[in-house]
Design a protein around this motif. Structure first.
Motif, PDB file in Angstrom:
ATOM      1  N   GLN A   1       0.873  -1.174   0.000  1.00 18.42           N
ATOM      2  CA  GLN A   1       0.000   0.000   0.000  1.00 18.42           C
ATOM      3  C   GLN A   1       0.914   1.230   0.000  1.00 18.42           C
ATOM      4  O   GLN A   1       1.778   1.372   0.867  1.00 18.42           O
ATOM      5  CB  GLN A   1      -0.918   0.046   1.223  1.00 18.42           C
ATOM      6  CG  GLN A   1      -1.853   1.258   1.193  1.00 18.42           C
ATOM      7  CD  GLN A   1      -2.773   1.319   2.391  1.00 18.42           C
ATOM      8  OE1 GLN A   1      -2.315   1.581   3.504  1.00 18.42           O
ATOM      9  NE2 GLN A   1      -4.056   1.081   2.176  1.00 18.42           N
TER      10      GLN A   1
ATOM     11  N   TYR B   1      -2.130   0.451  -8.377  1.00 23.10           N
ATOM     12  CA  TYR B   1      -1.575   0.230  -7.045  1.00 23.10           C
ATOM     13  C   TYR B   1      -2.578   0.610  -5.965  1.00 23.10           C
ATOM     14  O   TYR B   1      -3.470   1.429  -6.185  1.00 23.10           O
ATOM     15  CB  TYR B   1      -0.290   1.054  -6.860  1.00 23.10           C
ATOM     16  CG  TYR B   1       0.802   0.690  -7.837  1.00 23.10           C
ATOM     17  CD1 TYR B   1       1.751  -0.281  -7.537  1.00 23.10           C
ATOM     18  CD2 TYR B   1       0.875   1.309  -9.077  1.00 23.10           C
ATOM     19  CE1 TYR B   1       2.749  -0.615  -8.441  1.00 23.10           C
ATOM     20  CE2 TYR B   1       1.864   0.978  -9.998  1.00 23.10           C
ATOM     21  CZ  TYR B   1       2.795   0.007  -9.672  1.00 23.10           C
ATOM     22  OH  TYR B   1       3.769  -0.335 -10.567  1.00 23.10           O
ATOM     23  N   GLN B   2      -2.397   0.016  -4.799  1.00 23.50           N
ATOM     24  CA  GLN B   2      -3.195   0.388  -3.635  1.00 23.50           C
ATOM     25  C   GLN B   2      -2.607   1.656  -3.019  1.00 23.50           C
ATOM     26  O   GLN B   2      -1.409   1.710  -2.732  1.00 23.50           O
ATOM     27  CB  GLN B   2      -3.161  -0.712  -2.580  1.00 23.50           C
ATOM     28  CG  GLN B   2      -3.709  -2.046  -2.999  1.00 23.50           C
ATOM     29  CD  GLN B   2      -3.615  -3.043  -1.864  1.00 23.50           C
ATOM     30  OE1 GLN B   2      -4.156  -2.827  -0.777  1.00 23.50           O
ATOM     31  NE2 GLN B   2      -2.921  -4.151  -2.115  1.00 23.50           N
TER      32      GLN B   2
ATOM     33  N   SER C   1      -2.905   4.680   0.080  1.00 25.47           N
ATOM     34  CA  SER C   1      -3.464   5.071   1.372  1.00 25.47           C
ATOM     35  C   SER C   1      -4.502   6.178   1.166  1.00 25.47           C
ATOM     36  O   SER C   1      -4.411   6.971   0.228  1.00 25.47           O
ATOM     37  CB  SER C   1      -2.337   5.580   2.270  1.00 25.47           C
ATOM     38  OG  SER C   1      -2.830   6.330   3.349  1.00 25.47           O
TER      39      SER C   1
END
Length: 382
Positions: A51, A81-82, A84
Motif C-alpha cells: 500500500q 496500485y493500492q 493510502s
C-alpha cells in the motif's frame, strides 16, 4: 509503508552545478510520459501487496509537465496500485512554473505537497547557477501556492556558494523564514564532475567555500532555524510541528520504494534496482516490453552499511535491533562507537545510535568508519 518515486527527466535549462539525469530536449516529452505509464503497469504485478503512502515526482523538473500529462501519470498509479487514503503526493517545481493556473490544476489532480527549488534569493547567484527564475519569482510562487490552498510547502536553499559571507547566509535564512513554510531543505553546494561549475572552479573563475566556511554556515543554519521553530529531523531537512516529508522519511527509515523513470532506483527489502540513465535506451527497452533495469541482491553487509548511513542522518538515529539483524559486529566495532561517544559526536541509548549536533558535521566520515566490509569478497577480488 511504501513510496513511489517518478523521475521526470526534463528541465527548461541546465543548472551549472547539477549532475542529475535530465534533458532539455522536450520534443519527446509525450512519448516519455507514455513509457513511464507503461513501466508503472509492468511493475505493478510485483507490488500488488504494497500500500503506497506517498507518490513523489522528482527530476529533472516535474513542473514542466502539462496538466494532462501529470493527470495521466497519477491516474495510472491509482489504477495499478493500492494507495493510502491519506496519500502524500509531492511535486518538485521551479518557482517560475508556479502560476495560479498551474497550481490550481496540480491541486485539483491531487498534488498536496510542493517542493519549490528557490536555491537563493540573490539574483547574481541565480544567474551563475543558470536557474530559470529570479528571486521575485520565488516570492510570487510561495504567495500563489498559499492563495491556491497548498498547506504543505517545502522550500529549498543552498549554502556554501561562491563568495557567500556568513552575513549574507543569515539574510537568506531570514528571508526564507519570513515566507513561513512548513518545511525547509538546505543543501551544501558540491562541485560535481562534468558540470559547468566544475570547469569554472578548475579555471579559477569561481572559488567555492572551504570546509570551515561551510561548517560555519551549517551551524548558523541549524541555530537560526531552531530559533524560528524548525526541528532538524535530518541533516539537511527542517520542519515545523512535525510536517516532515513522509516520502523522504520512508527512505531514511529503510522502507520499500518503487522507482519509475530513467535513472530511478527501487528497493524491496531484498533487491535494489536502478533504471538506465539514458532517455533513448529507456524508451527503446520499454517499447519492447522490457524493464531497462539493473538488479542487485543486497548482502547482509550492504543492508548493515546502508541502514547505518541513512539512519545516522536523522533525529531518530539507527535502530540497534534493525542494524544487528544483518550483522553482529565485533568488539572492535563497538570500541569505535565508544570512541566517538567519548568525543561527544555519538550518543547511544539501549535502542538507538544517534549523532550529536557536533557529530552531524561529520556524518559521512563517522558512518564510513562504522561500515563493515565483507573481507571474503574483498579478498576474492584481490
Amino acid at each position: 509503508m511504501a513510496g513511489c518515486y517518478i523521475h521526470i527527466p526534463f528541465c527548461a535549462q541546465k543548472c551549472s552545478y547539477c549532475d542529475f539525469h535530465f534533458s532539455t530536449n522536450h520534443t519527446y516529452q509525450s512519448e516519455m510520459v507514455d513509457m513511464l505509464c507503461k513501466e508503472i503497469e509492468i511493475r505493478a504485478k510485483d507490488w500488488k501487496q504494497e500500500q503506497f503512502e506517498t507518490i513523489y515526482f522528482g527530476g529533472g523538473t516535474p513542473s514542466v509537465l502539462t496538466t494532462p500529462q501529470l493527470d495521466q501519470l497519477i491516474s495510472r498509479v491509482k489504477e495499478n496500485y493500492q494507495l493510502s487514503n491519506s496519500v502524500e503526493i509531492t511535486m518538485e517545481c521551479n518557482p517560475d512554473d508556479c502560476s495560479l493556473e498551474n497550481l490550481s490544476n496540480w491541486k485539483e489532480l491531487g498534488v498536496n505537497r510542493l517542493s519549490i527549488g528557490i536555491q537563493s534569493f540573490n539574483d547574481e547567484q541565480l544567474k551563475w547557477m543558470n536557474r530559470s527564475h529570479q528571486a521575485a519569482d520565488s516570492l510570487n510562487a510561495v504567495r500563489n501556492a498559499k492563495e491556491v490552498g497548498f498547506d504543505e510547502l517545502s522550500l529549498d536553499l543552498m549554502y556554501g556558494l561562491p563568495n557567500m559571507t556568513l552575513e549574507e547566509w543569515k539574510e537568506q535564512l531570514l528571508q526564507i523564514i519570513a515566507l513561513n513554510p512548513e518545511h525547509i531543505s538546505a543543501y551544501c553546494l558540491t562541485v560535481e564532475q562534468k558540470t559547468a561549475l566544475s570547469k569554472w572552479v578548475k579555471e579559477g573563475k569561481l572559488v567555492v567555500s572551504n570546509n570551515d566556511q561551510q561548517s560555519e554556515q551549517f551551524e548558523l543554519l541549524v541555530s537560526t532555524l531552531k530559533e524560528a521553530g524548525y526541528e532538524q529531523y535530518e541533516i539537511s531537512n527542517f520542519a515545523r510541528n512535525g510536517h516532515y516529508s513522509k516520502h523522504n522519511t520512508s527512505y531514511w527509515k529503510g522502507a520499500t520504494y518503487l522507482g519509475i523513470g530513467p535513472s530511478a532506483h527501487g528497493y524491496n527489502q531484498v533487491e535494489r534496482y536502478w533504471n538506465q540513465s539514458n532517455n533513448r535506451t529507456y524508451l527503446t527497452e520499454l517499447k519492447k516490453g522490457h524493464l531497462p533495469e539493473t538488479v542487485e541482491t543486497l548482502t547482509p553487509f550492504d543492508r548493515f552499511n546502508e541502514n547505518l548511513m541513512i539512519g545516522l542522518r536523522t533525529k531518530w538515529g539507527v535502530s540497534k535491533q534493525s542494524l544487528f539483524e544483518s550483522i553482529s559486529p565485533d568488539k572492535e566495532w563497538f570500541q569505535i562507537v565508544k570512541d566517538y561517544e567519548d568525543k561527544k559526536l555519538v550518543l547511544q541509548t539501549e535502542e538507538q545510535i544517534l549523532l550529536t549536533p557536533a557529530g552531524r558535521l561529520l556524518a559521512d566520515a563517522i558512518a564510513s568508519d562504522l561500515f563493515i566490509i565483507d573481507t571474503s569478497t574483498a579478498l576474492s577480488v584481490l
